[in-house]
Write an enzyme that holds these catalytic residues in place. Sequence first.
Site, PDB file in Angstrom:
ATOM      1  N   CYS A 118       0.831  -1.320   0.064  1.00 46.24           N
ATOM      2  CA  CYS A 118       0.166   0.083   0.019  1.00 46.24           C
ATOM      3  C   CYS A 118       0.812   1.216  -0.063  1.00 46.24           C
ATOM      4  O   CYS A 118       0.280   2.334  -0.200  1.00 46.24           O
ATOM      5  CB  CYS A 118      -0.912   0.049   1.243  1.00 46.24           C
ATOM      6  SG  CYS A 118      -1.859  -1.422   1.134  1.00 46.24           S
ATOM      7  N   HIS A 244      -3.141   6.903   2.852  1.00 44.07           N
ATOM      8  CA  HIS A 244      -3.736   5.651   2.087  1.00 44.07           C
ATOM      9  C   HIS A 244      -5.222   5.330   2.980  1.00 44.07           C
ATOM     10  O   HIS A 244      -5.387   5.415   4.030  1.00 44.07           O
ATOM     11  CB  HIS A 244      -2.684   4.526   2.749  1.00 44.07           C
ATOM     12  CG  HIS A 244      -3.101   3.081   2.318  1.00 44.07           C
ATOM     13  ND1 HIS A 244      -3.918   2.711   1.226  1.00 44.07           N
ATOM     14  CD2 HIS A 244      -3.275   2.010   3.153  1.00 44.07           C
ATOM     15  CE1 HIS A 244      -4.347   1.712   1.277  1.00 44.07           C
ATOM     16  NE2 HIS A 244      -3.920   1.154   2.457  1.00 44.07           N
ATOM     17  N   ASN A 274      -9.927  -0.089   0.500  1.00 45.86           N
ATOM     18  CA  ASN A 274      -8.743  -0.166   0.458  1.00 45.86           C
ATOM     19  C   ASN A 274      -8.368  -0.882  -0.907  1.00 45.86           C
ATOM     20  O   ASN A 274      -8.221  -2.023  -1.122  1.00 45.86           O
ATOM     21  CB  ASN A 274      -8.320  -0.855   1.764  1.00 45.86           C
ATOM     22  CG  ASN A 274      -6.560  -0.984   1.849  1.00 45.86           C
ATOM     23  OD1 ASN A 274      -5.931  -0.614   0.683  1.00 45.86           O
ATOM     24  ND2 ASN A 274      -6.136  -1.393   2.693  1.00 45.86           N
TER      25      ASN A 274
END
Length: 317
Positions: A118, A244, A274
Amino acid sequence: MMKPEMKGIHVVATGHYAPGNVVTNDDLSKIVETNDEWIRQRTGIERRHFTEGEKNSDIAYKAAKMALEKSGIDVNDLAALVVATFSPDYFVPSVACILQRELELPTDMPCFDLNAACSGFLYAIQVARGLLLQSRKRYALVIGSEVISKVLDMDDRGTCILFGDGAGAAVIELDETKKYFSYLGAEGNEEYIYCPNADEEKRKVHMDGAKVFKFAVSTVPKCINGVLEESGLSKDDIDYFVCHQANKRIIESVAQRLDIPMEKFYINLQEYGNTSAASIPIALSEMEEKGLIKKGMKLICVGFGAGLTWGGALIEW
Ligand code: COA
Protein backbone atom coordinates in the site's frame (compact mmCIF):
# COMPACT_ATOMS: atom_id res chain seq x y z
CA MET A 1 23.79 23.85 -11.42
CA MET A 2 20.78 22.90 -9.27
CA LYS A 3 21.66 20.11 -6.82
CA PRO A 4 19.64 16.94 -7.62
CA GLU A 5 18.09 16.88 -4.15
CA MET A 6 16.66 20.36 -4.78
CA LYS A 7 14.67 19.25 -7.81
CA GLY A 8 11.04 18.75 -6.92
CA ILE A 9 8.34 17.18 -9.03
CA HIS A 10 5.40 18.67 -10.83
CA VAL A 11 2.35 16.47 -11.24
CA VAL A 12 1.40 17.29 -14.82
CA ALA A 13 -1.83 15.26 -14.88
CA THR A 14 -3.63 12.45 -13.08
CA GLY A 15 -6.14 9.76 -14.01
CA HIS A 16 -8.08 7.01 -12.30
CA TYR A 17 -10.39 4.13 -13.01
CA ALA A 18 -12.56 1.86 -10.88
CA PRO A 19 -14.25 -1.21 -12.39
CA GLY A 20 -18.02 -1.03 -12.90
CA ASN A 21 -19.02 -3.93 -10.64
CA VAL A 22 -19.98 -2.11 -7.41
CA VAL A 23 -20.19 -4.39 -4.37
CA THR A 24 -22.07 -2.89 -1.43
CA ASN A 25 -21.79 -3.91 2.21
CA ASP A 26 -25.24 -5.48 1.83
CA ASP A 27 -23.95 -7.54 -1.11
CA LEU A 28 -21.11 -8.84 1.10
CA SER A 29 -23.55 -9.67 3.91
CA LYS A 30 -25.04 -12.28 1.53
CA ILE A 31 -21.65 -14.00 1.18
CA VAL A 32 -20.14 -13.72 4.67
CA GLU A 33 -21.55 -13.09 8.16
CA THR A 34 -21.37 -9.30 8.34
CA ASN A 35 -23.65 -6.31 7.98
CA ASP A 36 -23.64 -2.78 6.60
CA GLU A 37 -23.78 -1.12 10.02
CA TRP A 38 -20.72 -2.99 11.36
CA ILE A 39 -18.62 -2.27 8.26
CA ARG A 40 -19.56 1.45 8.16
CA GLN A 41 -18.96 1.95 11.88
CA ARG A 42 -15.68 0.00 12.12
CA THR A 43 -14.17 1.12 8.78
CA GLY A 44 -16.20 3.87 7.06
CA ILE A 45 -16.43 1.73 3.91
CA GLU A 46 -19.81 1.66 2.12
CA ARG A 47 -18.96 -0.04 -1.19
CA ARG A 48 -16.02 -1.17 -3.29
CA HIS A 49 -15.48 -2.02 -6.96
CA PHE A 50 -14.52 -5.54 -8.06
CA THR A 51 -13.30 -6.41 -11.54
CA GLU A 52 -15.33 -8.77 -13.70
CA GLY A 53 -13.07 -10.26 -16.33
CA GLU A 54 -10.72 -7.25 -16.34
CA LYS A 55 -7.06 -7.81 -15.55
CA ASN A 56 -4.79 -5.47 -13.62
CA SER A 57 -3.26 -4.23 -16.89
CA ASP A 58 -6.75 -3.44 -18.26
CA ILE A 59 -7.67 -1.14 -15.38
CA ALA A 60 -4.16 0.35 -15.21
CA TYR A 61 -4.47 1.11 -18.93
CA LYS A 62 -7.65 3.13 -18.36
CA ALA A 63 -6.15 5.22 -15.54
CA ALA A 64 -2.94 5.77 -17.55
CA LYS A 65 -4.82 6.72 -20.72
CA MET A 66 -6.77 9.35 -18.77
CA ALA A 67 -3.59 10.84 -17.26
CA LEU A 68 -1.75 10.82 -20.60
CA GLU A 69 -4.65 12.42 -22.47
CA LYS A 70 -5.08 15.12 -19.80
CA SER A 71 -1.35 15.83 -19.83
CA GLY A 72 -1.21 16.36 -23.58
CA ILE A 73 2.40 15.11 -23.62
CA ASP A 74 4.08 13.25 -26.45
CA VAL A 75 4.72 9.70 -25.16
CA ASN A 76 8.14 9.84 -26.85
CA ASP A 77 9.10 12.29 -24.08
CA LEU A 78 8.55 9.63 -21.38
CA ALA A 79 11.68 8.51 -19.54
CA ALA A 80 10.08 5.67 -17.54
CA LEU A 81 6.94 3.79 -16.59
CA VAL A 82 6.73 2.48 -13.03
CA VAL A 83 3.69 0.48 -11.88
CA ALA A 84 3.19 -0.09 -8.17
CA THR A 85 1.25 -3.29 -7.54
CA PHE A 86 1.16 -6.50 -5.54
CA SER A 87 -1.56 -8.06 -7.72
CA PRO A 88 -0.16 -8.19 -11.28
CA ASP A 89 -1.61 -10.21 -14.18
CA TYR A 90 1.43 -12.54 -14.14
CA PHE A 91 4.70 -13.02 -12.24
CA VAL A 92 6.17 -12.12 -15.64
CA PRO A 93 5.68 -10.13 -17.81
CA SER A 94 5.10 -7.11 -15.61
CA VAL A 95 1.99 -4.96 -15.85
CA ALA A 96 4.30 -2.15 -16.99
CA CYS A 97 5.59 -4.18 -19.97
CA ILE A 98 2.04 -5.03 -21.03
CA LEU A 99 1.16 -1.34 -20.81
CA GLN A 100 4.20 -0.44 -22.94
CA ARG A 101 2.54 -2.36 -25.77
CA GLU A 102 -1.07 -1.36 -25.09
CA LEU A 103 -0.32 2.36 -24.66
CA GLU A 104 2.09 2.26 -27.63
CA LEU A 105 4.91 3.72 -25.55
CA PRO A 106 8.43 3.96 -26.96
CA THR A 107 10.63 0.90 -26.37
CA ASP A 108 13.74 2.88 -25.34
CA MET A 109 12.65 3.39 -21.74
CA PRO A 110 12.49 1.24 -18.60
CA CYS A 111 9.03 -0.20 -17.82
CA PHE A 112 8.74 -2.22 -14.63
CA ASP A 113 6.57 -3.07 -11.63
CA LEU A 114 7.47 -2.37 -8.05
CA ASN A 115 5.94 -4.02 -4.99
CA ALA A 116 5.75 -2.02 -1.79
CA ALA A 117 2.11 -2.97 -1.11
CA CYS A 118 0.00 0.00 0.00
CA SER A 119 3.03 2.34 0.11
CA GLY A 120 3.80 1.43 -3.52
CA PHE A 121 2.74 4.64 -5.23
CA LEU A 122 4.99 6.79 -3.04
CA TYR A 123 7.91 4.39 -3.59
CA ALA A 124 7.19 4.55 -7.35
CA ILE A 125 7.14 8.36 -7.41
CA GLN A 126 10.53 8.44 -5.65
CA VAL A 127 12.01 5.83 -8.04
CA ALA A 128 10.60 7.64 -11.09
CA ARG A 129 12.06 10.92 -9.85
CA GLY A 130 15.45 9.21 -9.53
CA LEU A 131 15.18 7.92 -13.11
CA LEU A 132 14.21 11.38 -14.37
CA LEU A 133 17.33 12.85 -12.72
CA GLN A 134 19.39 10.47 -14.92
CA SER A 135 17.45 11.03 -18.14
CA ARG A 136 17.44 13.51 -20.97
CA LYS A 137 13.72 12.90 -21.37
CA ARG A 138 11.20 14.99 -19.51
CA TYR A 139 8.33 12.92 -18.11
CA ALA A 140 7.59 9.74 -16.17
CA LEU A 141 4.34 7.79 -15.95
CA VAL A 142 3.64 6.42 -12.47
CA ILE A 143 0.72 4.07 -11.78
CA GLY A 144 -0.77 2.32 -8.76
CA SER A 145 -3.06 -0.52 -9.83
CA GLU A 146 -4.58 -3.45 -7.96
CA VAL A 147 -6.98 -6.34 -8.52
CA ILE A 148 -7.20 -7.43 -4.90
CA SER A 149 -10.58 -9.17 -5.32
CA LYS A 150 -8.69 -12.12 -6.87
CA VAL A 151 -6.69 -12.68 -3.68
CA LEU A 152 -9.45 -12.17 -1.11
CA ASP A 153 -10.60 -14.98 1.14
CA MET A 154 -14.37 -14.50 0.89
CA ASP A 155 -14.79 -16.67 4.02
CA ASP A 156 -12.74 -14.28 6.15
CA ARG A 157 -14.99 -11.40 7.20
CA GLY A 158 -12.05 -9.65 8.87
CA THR A 159 -10.33 -9.04 5.51
CA CYS A 160 -12.76 -9.46 2.59
CA ILE A 161 -14.85 -6.42 3.57
CA LEU A 162 -11.86 -4.07 3.51
CA PHE A 163 -10.46 -4.21 -0.01
CA GLY A 164 -11.41 -3.20 -3.54
CA ASP A 165 -9.96 -2.97 -7.04
CA GLY A 166 -8.88 0.19 -8.86
CA ALA A 167 -6.10 2.11 -10.56
CA GLY A 168 -4.66 5.62 -10.43
CA ALA A 169 -1.97 7.24 -12.55
CA ALA A 170 0.13 10.38 -12.70
CA VAL A 171 2.40 11.96 -15.30
CA ILE A 172 5.24 13.73 -13.48
CA GLU A 173 8.19 15.91 -14.45
CA LEU A 174 11.09 17.43 -12.54
CA ASP A 175 10.56 21.04 -11.49
CA GLU A 176 13.07 23.00 -9.42
CA THR A 177 10.39 25.53 -8.43
CA LYS A 178 8.40 22.84 -6.54
CA LYS A 179 9.12 21.53 -3.08
CA TYR A 180 9.35 17.74 -2.78
CA PHE A 181 10.45 15.58 0.13
CA SER A 182 10.14 11.85 0.50
CA TYR A 183 10.30 9.73 3.64
CA LEU A 184 10.30 5.98 2.96
CA GLY A 185 10.88 2.98 5.21
CA ALA A 186 10.51 -0.79 5.53
CA GLU A 187 10.69 -3.50 8.18
CA GLY A 188 10.43 -7.23 7.36
CA ASN A 189 7.29 -8.77 8.81
CA GLU A 190 5.12 -11.65 7.51
CA GLU A 191 3.01 -11.74 10.66
CA TYR A 192 0.78 -8.66 10.40
CA ILE A 193 -0.21 -8.98 6.75
CA TYR A 194 0.86 -11.35 3.97
CA CYS A 195 -0.31 -13.02 0.79
CA PRO A 196 1.45 -16.36 0.12
CA ASN A 197 3.11 -17.20 -3.16
CA ALA A 198 1.05 -20.38 -3.45
CA ASP A 199 -1.46 -22.10 -5.75
CA GLU A 200 -4.18 -19.69 -6.79
CA GLU A 201 -6.62 -21.29 -4.36
CA LYS A 202 -4.37 -20.53 -1.37
CA ARG A 203 -3.06 -17.19 -2.65
CA LYS A 204 -5.17 -15.07 -0.29
CA VAL A 205 -4.53 -12.02 1.87
CA HIS A 206 -4.09 -12.87 5.56
CA MET A 207 -4.08 -10.16 8.16
CA ASP A 208 -4.03 -9.52 11.88
CA GLY A 209 -6.34 -6.50 11.78
CA ALA A 210 -5.64 -5.24 15.29
CA LYS A 211 -1.85 -5.34 14.83
CA VAL A 212 -2.09 -3.60 11.44
CA PHE A 213 -4.35 -0.96 12.99
CA LYS A 214 -1.82 -0.23 15.77
CA PHE A 215 1.03 -0.12 13.24
CA ALA A 216 -0.94 2.33 11.08
CA VAL A 217 -1.90 4.79 13.80
CA SER A 218 1.72 5.13 14.92
CA THR A 219 3.29 5.02 11.43
CA VAL A 220 1.18 7.68 9.70
CA PRO A 221 2.10 10.40 12.27
CA LYS A 222 5.75 9.27 12.01
CA CYS A 223 5.64 9.78 8.22
CA ILE A 224 3.87 13.14 8.44
CA ASN A 225 6.31 14.41 11.07
CA GLY A 226 9.25 12.98 9.07
CA VAL A 227 8.23 14.92 5.96
CA LEU A 228 7.54 18.11 7.92
CA GLU A 229 10.94 17.90 9.61
CA GLU A 230 12.79 17.27 6.31
CA SER A 231 11.00 20.12 4.58
CA GLY A 232 11.11 22.63 7.43
CA LEU A 233 7.36 23.18 7.06
CA SER A 234 4.71 23.11 9.76
CA LYS A 235 1.42 21.20 9.64
CA ASP A 236 -0.37 24.54 9.10
CA ASP A 237 1.53 25.03 5.81
CA ILE A 238 -0.11 21.87 4.41
CA ASP A 239 -3.36 22.23 2.48
CA TYR A 240 -4.29 18.53 2.35
CA PHE A 241 -3.18 15.26 3.89
CA VAL A 242 -3.86 12.34 1.54
CA CYS A 243 -3.50 9.15 3.55
CA HIS A 244 -3.74 5.60 2.25
CA GLN A 245 -7.46 4.81 2.39
CA ALA A 246 -7.61 1.78 4.69
CA ASN A 247 -9.97 2.66 7.52
CA LYS A 248 -11.65 5.96 8.47
CA ARG A 249 -10.89 5.30 12.14
CA ILE A 250 -7.15 5.19 11.35
CA ILE A 251 -7.38 8.63 9.72
CA GLU A 252 -9.50 10.02 12.58
CA SER A 253 -6.98 8.75 15.11
CA VAL A 254 -4.10 10.37 13.17
CA ALA A 255 -5.99 13.69 12.95
CA GLN A 256 -6.56 13.59 16.69
CA ARG A 257 -2.97 12.61 17.58
CA LEU A 258 -1.51 15.40 15.42
CA ASP A 259 -4.26 17.93 16.21
CA ILE A 260 -5.06 18.50 12.54
CA PRO A 261 -8.69 19.21 11.51
CA MET A 262 -10.39 16.29 9.73
CA GLU A 263 -11.36 18.65 6.85
CA LYS A 264 -7.69 18.60 5.81
CA PHE A 265 -7.79 14.83 5.27
CA TYR A 266 -9.24 13.71 1.95
CA ILE A 267 -11.38 10.60 2.37
CA ASN A 268 -12.88 8.46 -0.39
CA LEU A 269 -12.65 4.99 1.17
CA GLN A 270 -16.44 4.91 1.50
CA GLU A 271 -16.56 4.45 -2.31
CA TYR A 272 -13.56 2.18 -3.00
CA GLY A 273 -12.46 0.44 0.20
CA ASN A 274 -8.72 -0.16 0.44
CA THR A 275 -7.23 -0.33 -3.07
CA SER A 276 -3.65 -0.67 -1.79
CA ALA A 277 -1.13 1.01 -4.16
CA ALA A 278 -3.99 2.61 -6.11
CA SER A 279 -5.58 4.44 -3.19
CA ILE A 280 -3.37 7.56 -3.16
CA PRO A 281 -3.33 8.19 -6.95
CA ILE A 282 -7.10 7.59 -7.15
CA ALA A 283 -7.56 10.17 -4.37
CA LEU A 284 -5.26 12.69 -6.10
CA SER A 285 -7.05 12.25 -9.41
CA GLU A 286 -10.48 12.67 -7.80
CA MET A 287 -9.33 15.74 -5.88
CA GLU A 288 -8.02 17.28 -9.09
CA GLU A 289 -11.28 16.45 -10.89
CA LYS A 290 -13.30 18.09 -8.10
CA GLY A 291 -11.13 21.21 -8.27
CA LEU A 292 -9.96 20.72 -4.67
CA ILE A 293 -6.24 20.95 -5.46
CA LYS A 294 -4.98 24.17 -6.98
CA LYS A 295 -1.59 25.21 -8.28
CA GLY A 296 0.84 25.96 -5.45
CA MET A 297 -1.02 23.91 -2.84
CA LYS A 298 1.09 21.66 -0.63
CA LEU A 299 0.01 18.08 0.03
CA ILE A 300 1.44 15.39 2.24
CA CYS A 301 0.63 11.89 0.99
CA VAL A 302 1.14 8.95 3.35
CA GLY A 303 1.12 5.22 2.63
CA PHE A 304 1.54 2.20 4.90
CA GLY A 305 1.09 -1.49 4.43
CA ALA A 306 2.46 -4.97 4.00
CA GLY A 307 6.20 -5.44 4.15
CA LEU A 308 5.91 -3.69 6.43
CA THR A 309 6.41 -0.58 4.34
CA TRP A 310 5.61 3.08 4.83
CA GLY A 311 6.12 6.32 3.02
CA GLY A 312 5.35 10.01 3.16
CA ALA A 313 5.84 12.60 0.42
CA LEU A 314 5.42 16.33 0.26
CA ILE A 315 4.07 17.23 -3.18
CA GLU A 316 3.59 20.83 -4.24
CA TRP A 317 0.90 21.04 -6.92
N1 COA B 1 -18.62 -8.07 10.36
C1 COA B 1 -19.12 -8.28 11.58
N2 COA B 1 -18.36 -8.57 12.63
C2 COA B 1 -17.03 -8.66 12.43
C3 COA B 1 -16.44 -8.46 11.18
C4 COA B 1 -17.30 -8.17 10.11
N3 COA B 1 -16.85 -7.96 8.87
N4 COA B 1 -15.11 -8.62 11.28
C5 COA B 1 -14.86 -8.90 12.56
N5 COA B 1 -16.02 -8.93 13.26
C6 COA B 1 -16.22 -9.21 14.69
C7 COA B 1 -15.08 -10.00 15.28
O1 COA B 1 -15.24 -11.37 15.06
C8 COA B 1 -15.19 -9.62 16.72
O2 COA B 1 -16.20 -10.37 17.31
P1 COA B 1 -16.03 -10.94 18.80
O3 COA B 1 -15.92 -9.71 19.67
O4 COA B 1 -17.27 -11.72 18.99
O5 COA B 1 -14.77 -11.74 18.76
C9 COA B 1 -15.66 -8.17 16.69
O6 COA B 1 -16.24 -7.97 15.38
C10 COA B 1 -14.56 -7.17 16.86
O7 COA B 1 -13.49 -7.56 16.04
P2 COA B 1 -12.18 -6.77 15.96
O8 COA B 1 -11.21 -7.46 15.04
O9 COA B 1 -11.72 -6.38 17.33
O10 COA B 1 -12.70 -5.45 15.23
P3 COA B 1 -11.92 -4.12 14.98
O11 COA B 1 -12.68 -3.01 15.51
O12 COA B 1 -10.46 -4.26 15.31
O13 COA B 1 -12.01 -4.03 13.40
C11 COA B 1 -10.72 -4.28 11.41
C12 COA B 1 -11.41 -4.99 12.56
C13 COA B 1 -10.13 -5.32 10.48
C14 COA B 1 -11.75 -3.45 10.66
C15 COA B 1 -9.62 -3.36 11.99
O14 COA B 1 -8.80 -4.07 12.86
C16 COA B 1 -8.77 -2.73 10.93
O15 COA B 1 -9.24 -1.96 10.11
N6 COA B 1 -7.45 -3.00 10.97
C17 COA B 1 -6.53 -2.45 10.01
C18 COA B 1 -6.64 -3.20 8.72
C19 COA B 1 -5.96 -2.52 7.59
O16 COA B 1 -5.96 -1.34 7.47
N7 COA B 1 -5.38 -3.33 6.70
C20 COA B 1 -4.74 -2.90 5.52
C21 COA B 1 -3.47 -2.24 5.80
S1 COA B 1 -2.74 -1.70 4.35
